[in-house]
Design a protein around this motif. Structure first.
Motif, short mmCIF file in Angstrom:
data_model
loop_
_atom_site.label_atom_id
_atom_site.label_comp_id
_atom_site.label_asym_id
_atom_site.label_seq_id
_atom_site.Cartn_x
_atom_site.Cartn_y
_atom_site.Cartn_z
N THR A 94 0.85 -1.20 0.00
CA THR A 94 0.00 0.00 0.00
C THR A 94 0.88 1.25 0.00
OG1 THR A 94 -1.72 -1.16 1.24
CG2 THR A 94 -1.82 1.24 1.22
N ILE A 95 0.51 2.21 -0.87
CA ILE A 95 1.25 3.47 -0.96
C ILE A 95 0.27 4.63 -0.77
CG2 ILE A 95 2.51 5.01 -2.51
CD1 ILE A 95 3.80 2.53 -3.72
N VAL A 96 0.61 5.53 0.15
CA VAL A 96 -0.25 6.67 0.45
C VAL A 96 0.60 7.94 0.44
CG1 VAL A 96 -1.77 7.76 2.14
CG2 VAL A 96 -1.78 5.27 1.88
N GLY A 97 0.17 8.92 -0.35
CA GLY A 97 0.78 10.24 -0.31
C GLY A 97 0.06 11.09 0.72
N ILE A 98 0.76 12.04 1.31
CA ILE A 98 0.15 12.88 2.33
C ILE A 98 0.73 14.28 2.25
CG2 ILE A 98 1.83 12.25 4.12
CD1 ILE A 98 -0.61 12.27 6.08
N ASN A 118 -4.78 14.04 -8.91
CA ASN A 118 -5.09 13.29 -10.14
C ASN A 118 -3.93 12.41 -10.57
OD1 ASN A 118 -7.68 14.31 -10.36
ND2 ASN A 118 -7.05 16.07 -11.60
N LYS A 119 -2.71 12.90 -10.38
CA LYS A 119 -1.53 12.10 -10.74
C LYS A 119 -1.46 10.84 -9.86
CE LYS A 119 1.69 15.25 -10.29
NZ LYS A 119 3.04 15.86 -10.31
N PHE A 120 -1.74 10.99 -8.59
CA PHE A 120 -1.73 9.84 -7.69
C PHE A 120 -2.83 8.85 -8.06
CE2 PHE A 120 1.36 11.93 -5.18
CZ PHE A 120 1.82 11.03 -4.23
N ASN A 121 -4.03 9.35 -8.30
CA ASN A 121 -5.13 8.46 -8.65
C ASN A 121 -4.85 7.69 -9.93
OD1 ASN A 121 -6.56 9.30 -6.41
ND2 ASN A 121 -7.80 10.80 -7.52
N SER A 122 -4.21 8.34 -10.90
CA SER A 122 -3.92 7.66 -12.18
C SER A 122 -2.98 6.50 -12.01
CB SER A 122 -3.34 8.67 -13.18
OG SER A 122 -2.01 9.03 -12.82
N LYS A 123 -2.19 6.49 -10.94
CA LYS A 123 -1.25 5.41 -10.68
C LYS A 123 -1.83 4.36 -9.73
CE LYS A 123 2.25 7.28 -12.94
NZ LYS A 123 2.85 6.65 -14.14
N GLY A 124 -3.05 4.60 -9.25
CA GLY A 124 -3.63 3.67 -8.30
C GLY A 124 -3.19 3.90 -6.87
#
Length: 395
Positions: free
Chosen positions: A87-91, A103-109
């Motif tokens: 699991t990878i989460v940006g914050i 949007n960039k994060f979502n595009s990578k899952g």
């Protein structure tokens, strides 16, 4: 659960998250200040959860990179030495940074969270991470080929970054990430049969389905074409398959006669409709032929959606082809595995894995049969299959 936090400061945000993680009985929570230290940490330790701040420096003493967190994630995803966390989460606590990166994060899952001081979101992250850990051997697409040489070699050269998996099994498995038509990251698994034939193909397919629960199972490779209906290198996508040797043999005045009793299986109707659309629009074929590094037949490349027969023998005689044509006059190809793959898919359980057979013509199963076009046929088959999973499948 092992957690790695990347943040250039040990501030209230990191402290609050770390306390919450420890309250949820995480085995280990590690904090690093920059991308280089995080890279070294991931090289040496397997982490289940990675939490990364958007704005981090590349190394100690460097200035903050406003996109450092995202750039670091792209770096590790292209590095075969890194065991990617489940699991990878940006914050980030910066509203502008959040809106410019979400949007960039979502595009990578991946997930991007705007931190406002509350830590309840950690519960959802941990729950989701545990669920994904249980499902880490689930894949969106599974590829199978009959032959290790030529067919599987072509698949592993399809432009996806394949990595060998360490799985205790008599089969070799490789995995890769690709992006679907919505830009979402998807997982692919690939293996090959130990030998040719329907029985081995069915057993391998069922094993892959049980181990990896793919949404779609695809067999690529080579086949014999029915002369006059297809040309060398042409791609055959099966909408019907059957075992042409199924039936009863009995004596007759002219010798032993086969009384045919084929069980014809059709592929998913929506998939079939999409494949026919690809064929009619001649998508991809001209570019695929032009990109092949080697000799190609003089004829143009085409995709045909139609009936494909499977049998237990390698064919090199036109009389057997005539027998198969008498079973179904619209047959366009013959090979040795497709029926076994499709049967395994149909019997895979209540949550049925869909299947596609995509094979290309390397000969016409007659006296002129040779291996001259096998490499080209394997290439065209693999190339079309790769385009299909990236641009045409609703996962």
């Amino acid at each position: 659960m092992r957690v790695l936090i990347i943040d250039d400061q040990y501030d209230h945000k990191v402290i609050a998250i770390a306390k919450k993680l420890k309250s949820l009985n995480c085995i280990s929570v590690k904090h690093v200040l920059n991308a280089k230290d995080a890279y070294d940490e991931l090289l040496s330790t397997k982490y289940d959860l990675l939490i990364v701040d958007i704005q981090i420096p590349e190394s100690f003493g460097d200035d903050i990179d406003e996109n450092g967190g995202f750039n670091f994630l792209e770096l590790i995803y292209n590095d075969k030495e890194i065991d990617i966390p489940t699991t990878i989460v940006g914050i980030t606590g910066n509203v502008d940074s959040y809106h410019s990166n979400v949007n960039k994060f979502n595009s990578k899952g991946w997930t991007l969270h705007l931190f406002d001081g509350a830590t309840n979101f950690i519960n959802e992250i941990i729950e989701g991470s545990l669920r994904r850990s249980r499902d880490e051997h689930k894949f969106d697409v599974a590829f199978i080929t009959a032959l290790r040489h030529t067919e599987f070699d072509s698949l592993l050269s399809n432009g996806m970054q394949w990595t060998e998996l360490n799985i205790d099994d008599c089969n070799k498995y490789y995995s890769a990430i690709f992006f679907d038509k919505d830009g979402i990251a998807r997982k692919a698994i690939a293996t090959c049969c130990s030998s040719m034939g329907m029985a081995v193909a069915a057993a391998t397919s069922m094993k892959v389905i049980q181990k990896f629960n793919p949404h779609l199972l695809i067999m690529t490779g080579i086949a014999a074409g029915v002369e006059g209906k297809v040309q060398l290198g042409d791609i055959i996508i099966a909408d019907q398959v059957w075992d042409w040797g199924s039936g009863k043999t009995q004596d007759s005045e002219s010798g032993i006669k086969l009384l045919n009793d084929p069980n014809i299986i059709e592929i998913d109707e929506k998939l079939s409709s999409e494949m026919k659309d690809i064929s009619s629009k001649r998508l991809y074929v001209d570019r695929i032929k032009a990109s092949f590094q080697g000799n190609t037949p003089q004829n143009s490349l085409s995709i045909h959606v139609g009936a494909l027969a499977s049998g237990a023998s390698v064919l090199a005689d036109s009389k057997t082809i005539d027998l198969i044509k008498s079973q179904k006059r619209t047959v366009i190809g013959v090979e040795m595995e497709a029926f076994g793959v499709v049967v395994a898919s149909k019997l895979s359980g209540s949550n049925v894995t869909k299947s596609l057979i995509i094979k290309s013509v390397c000969d016409f199963a007659n006296a002129h049969k040779n291996d001259n076009w096998q490499k080209y046929a394997a290439y065209t088959s693999t190339s079309v299959a790769t385009e299909i999973i990236k641009n045409h499948i609703n996962f």
